[in-house]
Design an enzyme around this catalytic site. Structure first.
Site, PDB file in Angstrom:
ATOM      1  N   ASN A  10       1.407  -1.135  -0.310  1.00  0.00           N
ATOM      2  CA  ASN A  10      -0.090  -0.170  -0.152  1.00  0.00           C
ATOM      3  C   ASN A  10       0.828   1.405   0.042  1.00  0.00           C
ATOM      4  O   ASN A  10       2.071   1.369   0.631  1.00  0.00           O
ATOM      5  CB  ASN A  10      -0.663   0.195   1.429  1.00  0.00           C
ATOM      6  CG  ASN A  10      -1.805  -1.090   1.297  1.00  0.00           C
ATOM      7  OD1 ASN A  10      -1.761  -2.442   1.957  1.00  0.00           O
ATOM      8  ND2 ASN A  10      -2.581  -1.376   0.173  1.00  0.00           N
ATOM      9  N   ASP A  44      -6.658  -6.516   6.882  1.00  0.00           N
ATOM     10  CA  ASP A  44      -8.780  -6.068   6.644  1.00  0.00           C
ATOM     11  C   ASP A  44      -9.686  -6.334   5.506  1.00  0.00           C
ATOM     12  O   ASP A  44     -10.727  -5.961   5.875  1.00  0.00           O
ATOM     13  CB  ASP A  44      -8.385  -4.246   6.907  1.00  0.00           C
ATOM     14  CG  ASP A  44      -8.032  -3.470   5.731  1.00  0.00           C
ATOM     15  OD1 ASP A  44      -7.541  -4.308   4.710  1.00  0.00           O
ATOM     16  OD2 ASP A  44      -8.088  -2.262   5.582  1.00  0.00           O
ATOM     17  N   ASP A  68      -3.291   0.293  11.088  1.00  0.00           N
ATOM     18  CA  ASP A  68      -3.502   1.380  10.337  1.00  0.00           C
ATOM     19  C   ASP A  68      -4.519   2.321  10.929  1.00  0.00           C
ATOM     20  O   ASP A  68      -5.109   2.359   9.645  1.00  0.00           O
ATOM     21  CB  ASP A  68      -3.525   1.274   9.121  1.00  0.00           C
ATOM     22  CG  ASP A  68      -2.339   2.782   8.105  1.00  0.00           C
ATOM     23  OD1 ASP A  68      -1.985   3.152   9.219  1.00  0.00           O
ATOM     24  OD2 ASP A  68      -2.909   2.926   6.891  1.00  0.00           O
TER      25      ASP A  68
END
Ligand SMILES: [Zn+2]
Length: 384
Positions: free
Chosen positions: A216, A245, A271
């Protein structure tokens, strides 16, 4: 002496059925005499065959329960850390997104007090020296080139509690800043970067040891230019953070990371931003407006994912259910690996004698029943 009796104890090598003995907040040797054999006073808690896993260690988290670490406000920090503690995170970093020089300085100085009190394990500066092309949910107007004087001042204000900084190593002066961080005892992490594999490897050779939320906000892998992700996955010195997630990564990509690096180098992170635990709605991440719909946080008016809304318990369960890891390997990635990356594994990260009694009781569906920090059961609004 406290005994957690009849547990499935999740240890680094596998799951063992038995009792866990705790003395003065520390895990004791198995077989230590207890109240059950009439030799000492003590409390026996029947765990009823549930799992005992080491308390989760979240090395990358911005907030939760509507609160954020960003401004360094003690009440917000307590609310965020308390929320995640009730979901099994017994050790947490406080991550700051890119802010103005004044905002970061104020937050770092304030969070250093909370780290000294033991509320948080330290501060993670996610920025401000990041790549514009990979800024994700960071305000591009606030990104700046590596500034060694500013970094030195933040380290000074942090009084030993600035533990990690995420840097884009391709920026001018970034490799010098990696060196400064390593010299100052701050973990250098490669992230929010458009670097090539070669530049990423240069950062790792200078002592960078973490890849911030792998895949990411970084240049994606190409088979002739692996970029930061492949450089990190193939370097045995590097711990890779994974936001597991179901939104940030396709499940097969998470499985690829585990297959390549193993649980000893994959650190599950949340995060999480303020919306974790709050449901859908409108929030802020730093100065950026974020909307959460269906549990997915995105920048208002854009498509960038803006942090997650999960807890470490969700990340752990996702590693077992989604990525197919055995429970003890998921526990390693949720606890021992991040503890080691932060240099805290002599005290925490596994349920071994001599370590702090930081642990989580999980039911058969791997949901948190209750948590314990340093031998004390955590009081939570809806603990069972
Ligand atoms: Zn972050």
């Amino acid at each position: 002496m406290t005994v957690l009796a009849g547990a499935r104890i999740v240890l680094p090598g596998g799951v063992h059925e038995g009792d866990l003995h705790i003395s003065d907040g520390v895990i004791a040797e198995p077989g230590t005499p207890t109240a059950t054999d009439g030799t000492t006073d003590g409390e026996v808690i029947d765990v009823g065959g549930r799992y005992l896993v080491p308390g989760f260690v979240d090395m990358h988290v911005h907030g939760g329960a509507g609160a954020s670490y960003q401004l360094g406000r003690p009440d917000e920090a307590r609310r965020a850390a308390g929320f995640h503690l009730c979901h099994g995170t017994t050790t947490t970093m406080a991550s700051l997104v890119t802010g103005s020089p004044e905002e970061l300085a104020t937050a770092v100085a304030s969070l250093a007090d909370l780290a000294a009190d033991g509320l948080i394990a330290g501060v993670h500066l996610e920025g401000p020296y990041l790549a514009r092309a990979r800024c994700g949910a960071h305000d591009p107007a606030l990104l700046r080139l590596p500034d060694r004087a500013e970094f030195r001042e933040l380290v000074r204000l942090g009084r030993g509690h600035v533990r990690m900084i995420t840097i884009a190593p391709e920026l001018p002066g970034a490799l010098d800043l990696v060196r400064d961080a390593v010299d100052a005892g701050v973990i250098a992490a490669v992230g929010h970067t458009d670097a090539t594999g070669e530049t990423s490897r240069a950062a790792f050779d200078l002592g960078a040891r973490v890849a911030t939320h792998l895949f990411n906000a970084m240049r994606p892998p190409h088979h002739r230019e692996g970029g930061p992700a492949v450089a990190a996955l193939t370097d045995p010195r590097v711990t890779v953070e994974l936001i597991n997630d179901g939104v940030h990564l396709e499940p097969s990509v998470a499985r690829l990371a585990f297959a390549a690096a193993g649980p000893s180098r994959v650190a599950l992170i949340t995060d999480a931003m303020a919306a974790a635990g709050m449901g859908d709605g409108d929030y802020r991440l730093g100065v950026m407006d974020v909307e959460v719909r269906g549990g997915r946080a995105t920048l208002v008016g854009g498509t960038s994912i803006a942090g997650s809304t999960i807890t470490m318990a969700d990340a752990f369960r996702g590693a077992v259910v989604g990525a197919g890891l055995p429970v003890h390997e998921a526990a390693e990635s949720a606890s021992l690996t991040p503890a080691r990356a932060l240099g805290l594994d002599s005290r925490i990260g596994s349920l071994e004698p001599g370590k702090d009694a930081d642990l989580v009781v999980l039911d058969d569906d791997l949901r948190v029943v209750w948590a314990m920090k340093r031998g004390r059961r955590v009081e939570c609004p809806n603990s069972r």
